[in-house]
Design a protein around this motif. Structure first.
Motif, PDB file in Angstrom:
ATOM      1  N   GLU A  93       0.829  -1.208   0.000  1.00 28.63           N
ATOM      2  CA  GLU A  93       0.000   0.000   0.000  1.00 28.63           C
ATOM      3  C   GLU A  93       0.862   1.256   0.000  1.00 28.63           C
ATOM      4  OE1 GLU A  93      -2.356  -0.536   3.463  1.00 28.63           O
ATOM      5  OE2 GLU A  93      -3.731  -1.982   2.539  1.00 28.63           O
ATOM      6  N   TRP A  94       1.887   1.276   0.855  1.00 27.94           N
ATOM      7  CA  TRP A  94       2.752   2.455   0.926  1.00 27.94           C
ATOM      8  C   TRP A  94       3.587   2.602  -0.337  1.00 27.94           C
ATOM      9  CZ3 TRP A  94       4.545   1.325   6.634  1.00 27.94           C
ATOM     10  CH2 TRP A  94       3.497   1.679   7.500  1.00 27.94           C
ATOM     11  N   SER A  95       3.989   1.481  -0.937  1.00 28.04           N
ATOM     12  CA  SER A  95       4.739   1.546  -2.193  1.00 28.04           C
ATOM     13  C   SER A  95       3.889   2.166  -3.296  1.00 28.04           C
ATOM     14  CB  SER A  95       5.198   0.145  -2.614  1.00 28.04           C
ATOM     15  OG  SER A  95       6.154  -0.372  -1.718  1.00 28.04           O
ATOM     16  N   THR A  96       2.617   1.791  -3.328  1.00 32.80           N
ATOM     17  CA  THR A  96       1.712   2.366  -4.323  1.00 32.80           C
ATOM     18  C   THR A  96       1.589   3.874  -4.130  1.00 32.80           C
ATOM     19  OG1 THR A  96       0.441   0.319  -4.512  1.00 32.80           O
ATOM     20  CG2 THR A  96      -0.651   2.348  -5.198  1.00 32.80           C
ATOM     21  N   THR A  97       1.425   4.298  -2.883  1.00 37.14           N
ATOM     22  CA  THR A  97       1.321   5.733  -2.602  1.00 37.14           C
ATOM     23  C   THR A  97       2.614   6.451  -2.969  1.00 37.14           C
ATOM     24  OG1 THR A  97      -0.190   5.246  -0.772  1.00 37.14           O
ATOM     25  CG2 THR A  97       0.778   7.444  -0.832  1.00 37.14           C
ATOM     26  N   LEU A  98       3.751   5.813  -2.716  1.00 33.07           N
ATOM     27  CA  LEU A  98       5.031   6.420  -3.070  1.00 33.07           C
ATOM     28  C   LEU A  98       5.154   6.573  -4.583  1.00 33.07           C
ATOM     29  CD1 LEU A  98       7.822   7.445  -2.209  1.00 33.07           C
ATOM     30  CD2 LEU A  98       8.635   5.073  -2.282  1.00 33.07           C
ATOM     31  N   ASN A  99       4.759   5.555  -5.325  1.00 30.48           N
ATOM     32  CA  ASN A  99       4.783   5.646  -6.787  1.00 30.48           C
ATOM     33  C   ASN A  99       3.926   6.807  -7.275  1.00 30.48           C
ATOM     34  OD1 ASN A  99       6.427   3.395  -6.964  1.00 30.48           O
ATOM     35  ND2 ASN A  99       4.742   1.977  -7.324  1.00 30.48           N
ATOM     36  N   GLU A 100       2.744   6.946  -6.694  1.00 35.52           N
ATOM     37  CA  GLU A 100       1.842   8.032  -7.087  1.00 35.52           C
ATOM     38  C   GLU A 100       2.447   9.392  -6.741  1.00 35.52           C
ATOM     39  OE1 GLU A 100      -1.631   6.972  -4.932  1.00 35.52           O
ATOM     40  OE2 GLU A 100      -2.296   5.462  -6.397  1.00 35.52           O
ATOM     41  N   THR A 101       3.153   9.462  -5.626  1.00 40.00           N
ATOM     42  CA  THR A 101       3.788  10.719  -5.221  1.00 40.00           C
ATOM     43  C   THR A 101       4.854  11.133  -6.228  1.00 40.00           C
ATOM     44  OG1 THR A 101       3.392  10.216  -2.882  1.00 40.00           O
ATOM     45  CG2 THR A 101       5.067  11.875  -3.380  1.00 40.00           C
ATOM     46  N   PHE A 102       5.658  10.177  -6.681  1.00 42.11           N
ATOM     47  CA  PHE A 102       6.657  10.491  -7.699  1.00 42.11           C
ATOM     48  C   PHE A 102       5.991  10.911  -9.006  1.00 42.11           C
ATOM     49  CE2 PHE A 102       9.736   8.224  -4.999  1.00 42.11           C
ATOM     50  CZ  PHE A 102      10.813   9.089  -5.113  1.00 42.11           C
ATOM     51  N   ASP A 103       4.885  10.280  -9.347  1.00 40.97           N
ATOM     52  CA  ASP A 103       4.162  10.684 -10.554  1.00 40.97           C
ATOM     53  C   ASP A 103       3.700  12.136 -10.452  1.00 40.97           C
ATOM     54  OD1 ASP A 103       4.460   8.316 -11.908  1.00 40.97           O
ATOM     55  OD2 ASP A 103       2.539   7.480 -11.299  1.00 40.97           O
ATOM     56  N   HIS A 104       3.218  12.525  -9.277  1.00 39.98           N
ATOM     57  CA  HIS A 104       2.761  13.902  -9.075  1.00 39.98           C
ATOM     58  C   HIS A 104       3.916  14.895  -9.188  1.00 39.98           C
ATOM     59  CE1 HIS A 104      -1.158  12.493  -8.262  1.00 39.98           C
ATOM     60  NE2 HIS A 104      -0.986  12.146  -6.998  1.00 39.98           N
ATOM     61  N   LEU A 105       5.126  14.450  -8.849  1.00 37.08           N
ATOM     62  CA  LEU A 105       6.282  15.343  -8.952  1.00 37.08           C
ATOM     63  C   LEU A 105       6.497  15.810 -10.391  1.00 37.08           C
ATOM     64  CD1 LEU A 105       9.016  13.818  -6.606  1.00 37.08           C
ATOM     65  CD2 LEU A 105       8.240  16.192  -6.614  1.00 37.08           C
ATOM     66  N   TYR A 106       6.197  14.952 -11.340  1.00 37.65           N
ATOM     67  CA  TYR A 106       6.406  15.305 -12.740  1.00 37.65           C
ATOM     68  C   TYR A 106       5.536  16.477 -13.181  1.00 37.65           C
ATOM     69  CZ  TYR A 106       9.403  11.330 -13.878  1.00 37.65           C
ATOM     70  OH  TYR A 106      10.460  10.454 -13.949  1.00 37.65           O
ATOM     71  N   VAL A 107       4.402  16.638 -12.549  1.00 37.77           N
ATOM     72  CA  VAL A 107       3.471  17.688 -12.979  1.00 37.77           C
ATOM     73  C   VAL A 107       3.250  18.719 -11.876  1.00 37.77           C
ATOM     74  CG1 VAL A 107       2.294  16.251 -14.674  1.00 37.77           C
ATOM     75  CG2 VAL A 107       1.533  16.196 -12.298  1.00 37.77           C
ATOM     76  N   ALA A 108       4.157  18.763 -10.906  1.00 37.47           N
ATOM     77  CA  ALA A 108       4.030  19.730  -9.814  1.00 37.47           C
ATOM     78  C   ALA A 108       4.087  21.150 -10.367  1.00 37.47           C
ATOM     79  CB  ALA A 108       5.140  19.519  -8.793  1.00 37.47           C
ATOM     80  N   GLU A 109       3.207  21.995  -9.878  1.00 37.04           N
ATOM     81  CA  GLU A 109       3.157  23.385 -10.334  1.00 37.04           C
ATOM     82  C   GLU A 109       3.919  24.267  -9.348  1.00 37.04           C
ATOM     83  OE1 GLU A 109      -0.863  24.504 -10.891  1.00 37.04           O
ATOM     84  OE2 GLU A 109      -1.245  23.030 -12.482  1.00 37.04           O
ATOM     85  N   GLY A 110       5.197  24.373  -9.559  1.00 35.34           N
ATOM     86  CA  GLY A 110       6.013  25.224  -8.706  1.00 35.34           C
ATOM     87  C   GLY A 110       6.835  24.433  -7.707  1.00 35.34           C
ATOM     88  N   ARG A 111       7.895  25.074  -7.240  1.00 34.24           N
ATOM     89  CA  ARG A 111       8.816  24.427  -6.309  1.00 34.24           C
ATOM     90  C   ARG A 111       8.182  24.176  -4.946  1.00 34.24           C
ATOM     91  NH1 ARG A 111      12.909  21.998  -8.968  1.00 34.24           N
ATOM     92  NH2 ARG A 111      13.586  23.316 -10.698  1.00 34.24           N
ATOM     93  N   ASP A 112       7.249  25.028  -4.535  1.00 33.39           N
ATOM     94  CA  ASP A 112       6.634  24.822  -3.225  1.00 33.39           C
ATOM     95  C   ASP A 112       5.850  23.516  -3.186  1.00 33.39           C
ATOM     96  OD1 ASP A 112       4.881  25.839  -5.077  1.00 33.39           O
ATOM     97  OD2 ASP A 112       3.813  27.134  -3.657  1.00 33.39           O
ATOM     98  N   GLU A 113       5.130  23.223  -4.263  1.00 36.68           N
ATOM     99  CA  GLU A 113       4.412  21.947  -4.334  1.00 36.68           C
ATOM    100  C   GLU A 113       5.400  20.789  -4.412  1.00 36.68           C
ATOM    101  OE1 GLU A 113       1.139  19.555  -7.110  1.00 36.68           O
ATOM    102  OE2 GLU A 113       1.666  21.640  -7.578  1.00 36.68           O
ATOM    103  N   SER A 114       6.481  21.000  -5.139  1.00 34.88           N
ATOM    104  CA  SER A 114       7.500  19.962  -5.253  1.00 34.88           C
ATOM    105  C   SER A 114       8.102  19.630  -3.892  1.00 34.88           C
ATOM    106  CB  SER A 114       8.599  20.422  -6.218  1.00 34.88           C
ATOM    107  OG  SER A 114       9.628  19.459  -6.310  1.00 34.88           O
ATOM    108  N   VAL A 115       8.353  20.657  -3.080  1.00 33.60           N
ATOM    109  CA  VAL A 115       8.904  20.443  -1.740  1.00 33.60           C
ATOM    110  C   VAL A 115       7.966  19.584  -0.902  1.00 33.60           C
ATOM    111  CG1 VAL A 115       9.403  21.592   0.446  1.00 33.60           C
ATOM    112  CG2 VAL A 115      10.364  22.494  -1.678  1.00 33.60           C
ATOM    113  N   ALA A 116       6.673  19.902  -0.955  1.00 32.86           N
ATOM    114  CA  ALA A 116       5.696  19.129  -0.181  1.00 32.86           C
ATOM    115  C   ALA A 116       5.677  17.668  -0.626  1.00 32.86           C
ATOM    116  CB  ALA A 116       4.310  19.751  -0.329  1.00 32.86           C
ATOM    117  N   LEU A 117       5.774  17.439  -1.928  1.00 31.39           N
ATOM    118  CA  LEU A 117       5.773  16.070  -2.444  1.00 31.39           C
ATOM    119  C   LEU A 117       7.052  15.328  -2.059  1.00 31.39           C
ATOM    120  CD1 LEU A 117       4.251  16.763  -5.975  1.00 31.39           C
ATOM    121  CD2 LEU A 117       3.185  15.428  -4.143  1.00 31.39           C
ATOM    122  N   LEU A 118       8.173  16.029  -2.079  1.00 30.92           N
ATOM    123  CA  LEU A 118       9.432  15.401  -1.670  1.00 30.92           C
ATOM    124  C   LEU A 118       9.397  15.023  -0.191  1.00 30.92           C
ATOM    125  CD1 LEU A 118      11.971  17.660  -3.591  1.00 30.92           C
ATOM    126  CD2 LEU A 118      11.626  15.210  -3.952  1.00 30.92           C
TER     127      LEU A 118
END
Length: 240
Positions: free
Chosen positions: A25-50
Motif C-alpha cells: 500500500e505504501w509503495s503504491t502511494t510512493l509511486n503516485e507521489t513520484f508521478d505527481h512530482l512530474y506535474v508539480a506546479e512550482g517548487r513549493d508543491e514539489s517540496v511538499a511532495l518530496l
C-alpha cells in the motif's frame, strides 16, 4: 474460558502477511507521489511532495525487514538501510528546493580541502543555488554517482529519478504519459473470465468435473495475483 494461543509459526506468518500488505500500500502511494512530482506546479508543491516521499520511504524502511528480510546489497547494506538513505537524500533535495525559493538560506560551501565527501558537499551547495531544471538534472545525476560511493547504488538511485523529473520540467511539458497501473490484474481477470467460459462449454465433462476444473482455474489465478502483489510491493524503482 481459556483462549488457545496462536502457534508462534502461524503468528509470524500472519504478521509477515500484514507487513507485506502495508508495504504494498505504501509503495503504491510512493509511486503516485513520484508521478505527481512530474506535474508539480512550482517548487513549493514539489517540496511538499518530496517531504511526503521521504516520509513514505522511511515507513518502508521500518517495515521492509519484517516484510521481506534483510536483502543485503553487494556492500552488505540491508534494504532497510538503503531505504533510510533514500529518505535522507529526498529530504536533502527538498532542502535545496527550499533554498531555491528562498524559504531557507543555504550558505556558500566553505568545506576545507581534504574533507571527506568534499566534492559531494560542494555539489549540494551548487544545487541549492540552481533553479534551472536542466542544470539541476545534471547536478542530480552527478550527485547520484558520488552518493553511490558511500551509500550504495540502491540508495542513490532515487537521485536519478529526481534528475528525470527535472529533465521533464526542462521540456516545459505540463503532462506526463500515464504509467500503466495494475495492468497485470486486468489481464488476469480477463483471462480468468475467458477460462470460466471455456469450462462451461468443454465437452465430455460431468458436473463434478467442471467444478473441479473451475476450482483449479480460480486457485491458479489466486496464486498469480499473490505473486504479483508481492513483487509489486517490493519494487523500489517507482515504475520508471
Amino acid at each position: 474460558m481459556v483462549s488457545t494461543p496462536i502457534p508462534a509459526v502461524l503468528q509470524a506468518r500472519l504478521e509477515r502477511r500484514s507487513a507485506r500488505r502495508r508495504y504494498a500500500e505504501w509503495s503504491t502511494t510512493l509511486n503516485e507521489t513520484f508521478d505527481h512530482l512530474y506535474v508539480a506546479e512550482g517548487r513549493d508543491e514539489s517540496v511538499a511532495l518530496l517531504d511526503l516521499a521521504a516520509n513514505l520511504t522511511e515507513r518502508l524502511a521500518e517495515l521492509h525487514t519484517a516484510a521481506w528480510g534483510r536483502e543485503d546489497d553487494a556492500g552488505g547494506r540491508s534494504m532497510a538501510e538503503s531505504l533510510t538513505s533514500q529518505a535522507a537524500l529526498l529530504r536533502q533535495v527538498a532542502a535545496t528546493e527550499r533554498a531555491v525559493i528562498g524559504t531557507i538560506t543555504w550558505p556558500d560551501c566553505t568545506t576545507p580541502l581534504g574533507c571527506e565527501h568534499t566534492a559531494e558537499l560542494r555539489l549540494w551547495t551548487v544545487l541549492a543555488h540552481t533553479s534551472a531544471p536542466g542544470k539541476r538534472a545534471v547536478y542530480l545525476n552527478r550527485l547520484r554517482a558520488l552518493a553511490a560511493e558511500h551509500l550504495g547504488e540502491r540508495a542513490s538511485e532515487v537521485l536519478a529519478v529526481l534528475a528525470e523529473v527535472e529533465e521533464h520540467r526542462a521540456t516545459g511539458t505540463t503532462r506526463r504519459a500515464a504509467r500503466p497501473q495494475n495492468m497485470l490484474p486486468r489481464v488476469l481477470i480477463g483471462a480468468v473470465l475467458a477460462l470460466i467460459a471455456l469450462v462451461a462449454i468443454v465437452p465430455g465433462l460431468d458436473g463434478l468435473g467442471r467444478v473441479v476444473l473451475l476450482v483449479a482455474v480460480l486457485a491458479a489465478a489466486y496464486v498469480a495475483l499473490c505473486v504479483y502483489v508481492g513483487v509489486r510491493g517490493r519494487s523500489q524503482e517507482v515504475g520508471r
